[in-house]
Design a protein around this motif. Structure first.
Motif, PDB file in Angstrom:
ATOM      1  N   VAL A  51      -6.745  -2.672   7.179  1.00 21.49           N
ATOM      2  CA  VAL A  51      -7.347  -1.633   6.346  1.00 21.49           C
ATOM      3  C   VAL A  51      -8.869  -1.707   6.299  1.00 21.49           C
ATOM      4  CG1 VAL A  51      -7.277  -0.498   4.081  1.00 21.49           C
ATOM      5  CG2 VAL A  51      -5.266  -1.747   4.894  1.00 21.49           C
ATOM      6  N   ALA A  52      -9.407  -2.910   6.376  1.00 22.02           N
ATOM      7  CA  ALA A  52     -10.839  -3.120   6.112  1.00 22.02           C
ATOM      8  C   ALA A  52     -11.751  -2.220   6.933  1.00 22.02           C
ATOM      9  CB  ALA A  52     -11.199  -4.593   6.341  1.00 22.02           C
ATOM     10  N   GLU A  53     -11.353  -1.866   8.145  1.00 20.28           N
ATOM     11  CA  GLU A  53     -12.206  -1.046   9.010  1.00 20.28           C
ATOM     12  C   GLU A  53     -11.815   0.430   8.994  1.00 20.28           C
ATOM     13  OE1 GLU A  53     -14.821  -2.225  10.396  1.00 20.28           O
ATOM     14  OE2 GLU A  53     -14.483  -4.370  10.079  1.00 20.28           O
ATOM     15  N   LYS A  54     -10.873   0.796   8.139  1.00 22.03           N
ATOM     16  CA  LYS A  54     -10.423   2.185   8.089  1.00 22.03           C
ATOM     17  C   LYS A  54     -11.312   3.012   7.155  1.00 22.03           C
ATOM     18  CE  LYS A  54      -6.574   1.790  10.566  1.00 22.03           C
ATOM     19  NZ  LYS A  54      -6.571   0.373  10.869  1.00 22.03           N
ATOM     20  N   PRO A  55     -11.327   4.336   7.308  1.00 18.96           N
ATOM     21  CA  PRO A  55     -12.147   5.192   6.440  1.00 18.96           C
ATOM     22  C   PRO A  55     -11.774   5.104   4.970  1.00 18.96           C
ATOM     23  CG  PRO A  55     -11.430   6.395   8.399  1.00 18.96           C
ATOM     24  CD  PRO A  55     -10.679   5.099   8.401  1.00 18.96           C
ATOM     25  N   TRP A  56     -10.551   4.706   4.680  1.00 21.29           N
ATOM     26  CA  TRP A  56     -10.064   4.625   3.291  1.00 21.29           C
ATOM     27  C   TRP A  56     -10.074   3.201   2.741  1.00 21.29           C
ATOM     28  CZ3 TRP A  56      -7.390   6.566   7.483  1.00 21.29           C
ATOM     29  CH2 TRP A  56      -6.473   5.710   8.104  1.00 21.29           C
ATOM     30  N   ASN A  57     -10.866   2.323   3.364  1.00 21.98           N
ATOM     31  CA  ASN A  57     -10.871   0.919   2.938  1.00 21.98           C
ATOM     32  C   ASN A  57     -11.279   0.750   1.480  1.00 21.98           C
ATOM     33  OD1 ASN A  57     -13.528   1.638   3.347  1.00 21.98           O
ATOM     34  ND2 ASN A  57     -14.111  -0.255   4.380  1.00 21.98           N
ATOM     35  N   ASN A  58     -12.312   1.447   1.036  1.00 22.81           N
ATOM     36  CA  ASN A  58     -12.752   1.332  -0.360  1.00 22.81           C
ATOM     37  C   ASN A  58     -11.703   1.895  -1.317  1.00 22.81           C
ATOM     38  OD1 ASN A  58     -15.470   0.166  -0.133  1.00 22.81           O
ATOM     39  ND2 ASN A  58     -15.971   2.056   0.965  1.00 22.81           N
ATOM     40  N   HIS A  59     -11.083   2.984  -0.939  1.00 27.41           N
ATOM     41  CA  HIS A  59     -10.094   3.626  -1.798  1.00 27.41           C
ATOM     42  C   HIS A  59      -8.909   2.688  -2.061  1.00 27.41           C
ATOM     43  CE1 HIS A  59     -12.407   6.797   0.156  1.00 27.41           C
ATOM     44  NE2 HIS A  59     -12.019   7.649  -0.788  1.00 27.41           N
ATOM     45  N   LEU A  60      -8.399   2.077  -0.985  1.00 28.11           N
ATOM     46  CA  LEU A  60      -7.210   1.238  -1.153  1.00 28.11           C
ATOM     47  C   LEU A  60      -7.530  -0.099  -1.817  1.00 28.11           C
ATOM     48  CD1 LEU A  60      -4.850   1.759   1.909  1.00 28.11           C
ATOM     49  CD2 LEU A  60      -4.981   2.953  -0.268  1.00 28.11           C
ATOM     50  N   LEU A  61      -8.700  -0.664  -1.549  1.00 29.77           N
ATOM     51  CA  LEU A  61      -9.033  -1.924  -2.216  1.00 29.77           C
ATOM     52  C   LEU A  61      -9.250  -1.688  -3.706  1.00 29.77           C
ATOM     53  CD1 LEU A  61      -9.460  -4.915  -1.993  1.00 29.77           C
ATOM     54  CD2 LEU A  61     -11.885  -4.506  -1.549  1.00 29.77           C
ATOM     55  N   LEU A  62      -9.878  -0.601  -4.068  1.00 26.15           N
ATOM     56  CA  LEU A  62     -10.040  -0.278  -5.479  1.00 26.15           C
ATOM     57  C   LEU A  62      -8.674  -0.163  -6.153  1.00 26.15           C
ATOM     58  CD1 LEU A  62     -11.610   0.637  -7.988  1.00 26.15           C
ATOM     59  CD2 LEU A  62     -11.604   2.971  -7.050  1.00 26.15           C
ATOM     60  N   SER A  63      -7.761   0.533  -5.534  1.00 21.58           N
ATOM     61  CA  SER A  63      -6.419   0.689  -6.104  1.00 21.58           C
ATOM     62  C   SER A  63      -5.694  -0.649  -6.191  1.00 21.58           C
ATOM     63  CB  SER A  63      -5.605   1.667  -5.256  1.00 21.58           C
ATOM     64  OG  SER A  63      -6.158   2.961  -5.316  1.00 21.58           O
TER      65      SER A  63
END
Length: 713
Positions: A51-63
């Protein structure tokens, strides 16, 4: 935003810094603890890899960190990350998206959910995505608006996944997926519920069998050490009358095996084996056995042998696809066989490893045995890994089926005064263990019988032998929500200086119960899973024993009674089979003296508190009560889920049967049909409990059986 002067101690911080928004990495809970420091390595490793390099990395880590703050289970967070990430990968690929600004949940996800793309995906996959995505989105947004100030809310708005305007009611797949999952679960539960007593009894019988093998194995090892007999040393012994078979074995060590299969080893290995140097030195020597055959003693029927021989014959122990002799055709054969047992997918495209514990010394044989097992005429295996598996598996089966506990609660049981609590009442000790249930922060009690306590002692004794110490060592907790247990403790589910995770428990269960051939009404194999046993416990309690749902919810430590209702819905064919403890009996619990030495004032206070409640410390007809709640059956103890049948009270049940016959006769003469039915029900419950007691007596008697080992000269 505030200038950040402190940073998390998590090893993932340095790996994520510069990739993920620093404000997310520095989020804290109400006590000022960094949420990243509380995150579990299991899903964080997945995040880093996928996930870390995906465009949604911040979204999923926040969740993910929001769920950490909510004390969600590790598996819950892991599933959220994996499911949402995989589907976002699919959506970005099919719609050629490159960043989150291009992602439109009303268009892209809606079309996927409608089935316009990825037609090969099942209704269940689409339904799960929608449920998880909506839950994740709602929970994250709610947390941000309730936990953060207005400036922070404005900042983190950019990392909130868009909430769809639609829900499950807008799609036809939702009901079909839910109905399928519900039917599958109830069909599987339907198979297990009537067999819970037999499952526990079979677990004891199989533990007895492995224990007999282990004892004869140790005697053979001693014989090899103290005599001049050359290896392999052939020996056999007779199983008890219930089994009626004779088992034949060979005892090997590494050197003898190499020298007796000299054409399969290099010259250097043969030299080392002959001289007993290097890998074949006394310090590196290991004994193991070869199961040669089994034969019937009193008839001409085909001998069954050890229940697990098929697993070894087919090479399915451990991570079997890594063996050097595994070809593509053989892999396909193994997949098909495992699927016939209920493991893997019916398209045979994925490997399944049901007997891989991922834990050193549990099930998996030594490297030498694994590499050379194909050279033996019979079945080659190490004894100790199997004994360890059935010992831990037996305790797990017992606790799952008598308390309805979750696997995470099982793994918390430790040899500490805070966990194992005891009180002495009328010269008898009563027990409970305390664990933190799912979604909670504080421990709650799980009441267990004396027989369960003795099973725990069996594990304690085994661990002391394994470590060669007087005390069980403290190890780091490796189950879900490990941030709640930062300090090492002497956990009972541990081996080789490492605590168990759910993989090890599941492998032990599957190995112990392999071959019992559970099938649904449709003929599909049913695999014993920890959560399935929990469903079976709840179903039996509500449907068979008529316990109120709110009481069962307390026993299961569930806050939502609706969930308990879902767990305990009637199966397609509820059967009249009471559930009770079928436990082993062994001597002297490790810390019983500690309970006796507790202060008088403390003991008196506890006793007075518990005496105000029905159950736990009360003797009842045919057994002992184990519930700490208001009596769920209004003192109708026969057939009650909360009662443990006890063989020493067998005569009480026999008297009840005779009494019920007289009652039925008198009530018939008095033309009281309802009372006649009650008398018949009383007799039925008493007979069911007598059947369970007979199983208990059988495996207790078999425990005393000492096989006479015979060596071939």
């Amino acid at each position: 935003m505030t200038v950040l002067t402190d940073k998390p101690e998590s090893p993932f911080y340095e790996q994520l810094s510069g990739i993920v928004d620093e404000q997310i990495l520095h989020l804290q809970d109400a006590r000022g603890i960094f949420l990243l420091d509380k995150a579990h390595e299991r899903y964080m490793r997945y995040y880093l890899r996928n996930v870390a390099e995906k465009p949604w990395n911040n979204h999923l880590l926040l969740s993910a960190l929001v769920y950490v703050d909510k004390n969600a289970d590790v598996r819950t967070i892991d599933e959220l990350l994996q499911q949402v990430n995989v589907r976002l990968v699919d959506l970005f690929k099919i719609f050629h998206l490159s960043n989150m600004a291009e992602f439109n949940v009303e268009t892209h996800m809606y079309q996927y959910l409608k089935g316009s793309y990825y037609q090969e995906h099942s209704d269940s996959m689409r339904s799960k995505l929608l449920a998880l995505y909506r839950s994740l989105t709602y929970s994250t947004r709610k947390w941000v608006t309730s936990k953060l100030n207005s400036d922070q809310q404005s900042y983190f708005e950019q990392y909130l996944l868009p909430m769809p305007s639609y829900d499950s009611r807008d799609f036809s797949f939702t009901k079909s997926a839910k109905d399928l999952a519900k039917d599958t679960r109830k069909n599987e539960t339907d198979v297990i519920v009537p067999l819970l007593p037999q499952i526990r009894a079979e677990g004891h019988f199989r533990w007895n069998q492995i224990n007999r093998l282990r004892q004869t194995f140790l005697k053979a090892c001693e014989q090899a050490k103290t005599t001049s007999m050359d290896l392999p040393l052939e020996f056999h012994y007779d199983e008890p009358e219930r089994v009626g078979e004779r088992f034949y074995f060979r005892l090997w060590d590494k050197s003898s095996f190499v020298l007796n299969h000299h054409d399969q080893f290099s010259a250097s290995s043969l030299t080392s084996a002959y001289k007993r140097t290097g890998a074949y030195s006394e310090g590196n020597n290991r004994y193991f056995v070869e199961f040669v055959k089994a034969e019937r003693l009193d008839d001409d029927e085909k001998a069954e042998g050890l229940w697990f021989t098929e697993i070894f014959e087919k090479g399915l122990i451990g991570r079997w696809n890594e063996f050097v002799d595994v070809t593509d055709d053989l892999i396909q054969q193994k997949r098909e066989l495992l699927y016939s047992w209920g493991y893997g997918k019916n398209d045979f495209t994925e490997n399944s490893f049901p007997f891989f514990s991922k834990h050193k010394g549990i099930l998996t044989p030594s490297t030498f045995v694994s590499r050379n097992k194909h050279l033996a005429e019979g079945i080659l295996f190490d004894v100790e890994p199997l004994y360890a598996a059935v010992t831990f598996g037996l305790l797990a089966v017992d606790i799952f089926t008598t308390t309805g506990a979750r696997i995470n609660e099982l793994l918390q049981i430790s040899n500490t005064r805070e966990c194992i609590r005891k009180v002495k009442v009328e010269d008898k000790l009563k027990f409970s263990f305390y664990a933190i249930p799912k979604g909670r922060d504080e421990v709650e009690p799980f009441y267990i019988s004396e027989q369960t306590m003795k099973l725990i002692q069996l594990v304690a004794k085994f661990l002391k032998e394994h470590y060669g110490t007087d005390k069980i060592p403290s190890v780091i907790y490796r189950g879900n929500r490990s941030h709640l247990f930062p300090e090492p403790k002497p956990y009972f589910f541990q081996y080789h200086e490492s605590s168990f995770n759910h993989f090890a428990v599941g492998a032990c269960l599957r190995f112990l119960l392999h071959g019992l051939n559970f099938e649904s009404q449709e003929g599909k194999p049913v695999v014993i899973k920890t959560h399935l046993l929990r469903h079976a416990f709840a179903t039996e309690a509500v449907q068979r024993q008529n316990l109120p749902i709110d009481i069962v919810a307390k026993i299961l430590h569930q806050r939502d009674i609706e969930v308990t209702g879902y767990y305990s819905e009637p199966t397609p064919s509820q059967v009249a089979q009471s559930v009770s403890d079928l436990h082993d009996v062994i001597s002297d619990y490790v810390d019983l003296d500690e309970a006796v030495l507790r202060s008088g004032e403390e003991l008196v206070n506890e006793l007075e508190e518990y005496k105000q409640k029905v159950g736990v410390f009360n003797n009842v007809l045919g057994g002992a009560c184990t519930t700490n709640f208001v009596c769920p059956t209004k003192m109708q103890c026969l057939g009650c889920q909360a009662k443990v049948p006890q063989p020493e009270k067998k005569h009480e049940l026999e008297e009840v049967i005779e009494l019920s016959k007289d009652m039925e006769k008198r009530f018939t003469e008095m033309n009281l049909p309802v009372e006649v039915k009650k008398a018949k029900a009383m007799r039925k419950h008493a007979r069911n409990e007598l059947k369970e007691i007979e199983l208990i007596e059988k495996y207790r008697e078999e425990q005393k059986y000492e096989p006479h080992i015979q060596f071939k000269k």
